[in-house]
Design a protein around this motif. Structure first.
Motif, short mmCIF file in Angstrom:
data_model
loop_
_atom_site.label_atom_id
_atom_site.label_comp_id
_atom_site.label_asym_id
_atom_site.label_seq_id
_atom_site.Cartn_x
_atom_site.Cartn_y
_atom_site.Cartn_z
N ASP A 1 39.16 37.27 45.97
CA ASP A 1 40.39 37.45 46.74
C ASP A 1 41.60 37.58 45.82
N GLU A 2 41.65 36.76 44.78
CA GLU A 2 42.78 36.83 43.84
C GLU A 2 42.77 38.14 43.08
N GLN B 1 48.72 44.88 44.00
CA GLN B 1 50.05 44.83 43.40
C GLN B 1 50.18 45.85 42.27
N ALA C 1 44.12 40.88 45.33
CA ALA C 1 45.58 40.81 45.47
C ALA C 1 46.27 41.39 44.24
#
Length: 244
Positions: A172-173, A180, A176
């Motif tokens: 998940d990180e 970005q 993200a």
């Protein structure tokens, strides 16, 4: 699996051979952990000297893998292990492959650290790249790797399951960070090269989480005697509980 009786044989040398390969895996794991820690520090601090140290030390990781692999082959040839002993040797052979690949990913991060450090004053993205998010991802996978090695040392299948579940957080990180960085590349096409270096570093960390996850699967196999690679972690958890 009766871990207390693992390696208790008539031959004291066989006992020692099995214990030696376990200790060698943990020593290799300690080196790989240090490589990852230094690579992340070099990346965040733009420390070219430290990054080059990580790159140079990758040969030590490779040599560990070769040495342990040779020791395992000798045990297979001389002792013809069965049951839990064979599972231990098999687990070691698989785990050192993943540890070597973690070392490779740490080296990649170090190389990207050098690339970014050498151009850090030339990019319009100065101050915008998500270093804190990358560090957070790094902390997740560092913890996973450390706890996976600890679970291996204790032959703890329950602990291995809990570590493996953290891989979802790492994924998940990483997702993200990727979103970005894609936005940055659209906003600043001139910075695509530097952003890609950053993205490859995040991808390397995500892969390290995958390798820690793999090691956890091997631990469950070692302790429970069942290949769990194609089961969900909920299914694995129920399997472990049913056999305890």
């Amino acid at each position: 699996m009766d871990t207390e009786n693992l390696g208790q044989h008539i031959s004291k040398q066989f006992n020692q051979d099995l214990e030696n390969i376990r200790e060698e895996v943990l020593a290799m794991g300690g080196l790989v952990e240090e490589q990852l820690k230094k690579a992340l520090e070099a990346f965040s601090q733009h420390d070219i000297e430290l990054a080059n140290e990580v790159i140079a030390n990758d040969d030590r990781v490779n040599n560990f893998e070769i040495s342990i692999d040779e020791d395992c082959i000798k045990i297979l040839a001389k002792r013809q292990p069965a049951a839990s002993d064979l599972r231990l040797v098999s687990t070691v052979l698989k785990a050192i492959t993943d540890l070597e690949r973690v070392g490779d990913e740490a080296e990649k991060i170090a190389r990207m650290a050098v690339e970014i450090a050498e151009t850090k004053d030339q990019s319009p993205l100065n101050g915008k790249l998500p270093y804190s998010a990358l560090q957070n991802l790094g902390n997740v996978v560092k913890t996973m790797l450390h706890e996976a090695l600890d679970a291996f040392a204790r032959m703890d299948a329950d602990a291995a399951i809990e570590v493996a579940k953290k891989d979802k957080k790492a994924d998940d990180e990483y997702d993200a960070i990727s979103r970005q960085l894609m936005t940055y590349m659209m906003e600043e096409p001139r910075s695509i090269s530097k952003v890609l270096d950053f993205l490859w570093s995040a991808r390397a960390l995500e892969r390290i989480g995958d390798h820690a996850h793999n090691i956890c699967e091997y631990i469950v196999y070692l302790v429970q005697g069942q290949d769990v690679r194609h089961l969900t972690w909920d299914e694995i958890h129920r399997l472990v509980k049913s056999r305890n």
